[in-house]
Design a protein around this motif. Structure first.
Motif, PDB file in Angstrom:
ATOM      1  N   MET A  88      -1.720  11.334 -42.010  1.00  0.00           N
ATOM      2  CA  MET A  88      -2.997  11.639 -41.312  1.00  0.00           C
ATOM      3  C   MET A  88      -2.976  13.195 -40.752  1.00  0.00           C
ATOM      4  SD  MET A  88      -4.593   9.750 -37.659  1.00  0.00           S
ATOM      5  CE  MET A  88      -3.712   8.294 -38.129  1.00  0.00           C
ATOM      6  N   ASP A  89      -4.065  13.743 -40.850  1.00  0.00           N
ATOM      7  CA  ASP A  89      -4.187  14.821 -40.353  1.00  0.00           C
ATOM      8  C   ASP A  89      -4.460  15.045 -38.705  1.00  0.00           C
ATOM      9  OD1 ASP A  89      -4.383  17.739 -39.687  1.00  0.00           O
ATOM     10  OD2 ASP A  89      -6.329  17.992 -41.112  1.00  0.00           O
ATOM     11  N   LYS A  90      -3.556  15.172 -37.944  1.00  0.00           N
ATOM     12  CA  LYS A  90      -3.655  14.909 -36.535  1.00  0.00           C
ATOM     13  C   LYS A  90      -4.199  16.161 -35.988  1.00  0.00           C
ATOM     14  CE  LYS A  90      -0.082  11.375 -36.272  1.00  0.00           C
ATOM     15  NZ  LYS A  90       1.134  10.980 -35.408  1.00  0.00           N
TER      16      LYS A  90
END
Length: 68
Positions: A7-9
């Motif tokens: 996931m690209d946080k």
């Protein structure tokens, strides 16, 4: 199946609940293959992914009918 994507946080946006959703335009822009890959990813997240038991369970068993 490859490992689950990370996931690209760093991506974050705020929107009003009154704004029209843009999910439909996003998914229409994807190829059918990308859509199926997304469905498979969601299935794995919800139901889990166990490569050792990737076969469907057997629900039925064979029974011999008695002649008579």
């Amino acid at each position: 199946m490859a490992s689950l994507p990370q996931m690209d946080k760093t991506a974050f946006s705020v929107a009003s609940l009154r704004d029209p959703p843009d999910e439909k335009a996003y998914w229409i822009s994807k190829t059918p293959r990308e859509r199926l890959q997304a469905v498979e990813l969601m299935r794995q997240v919800v139901y889990g992914y166990k490569p050792a038991s990737d076969r469907l369970p057997r629900f039925f068993e064979v029974a011999q009918l008695e002649a008579g």
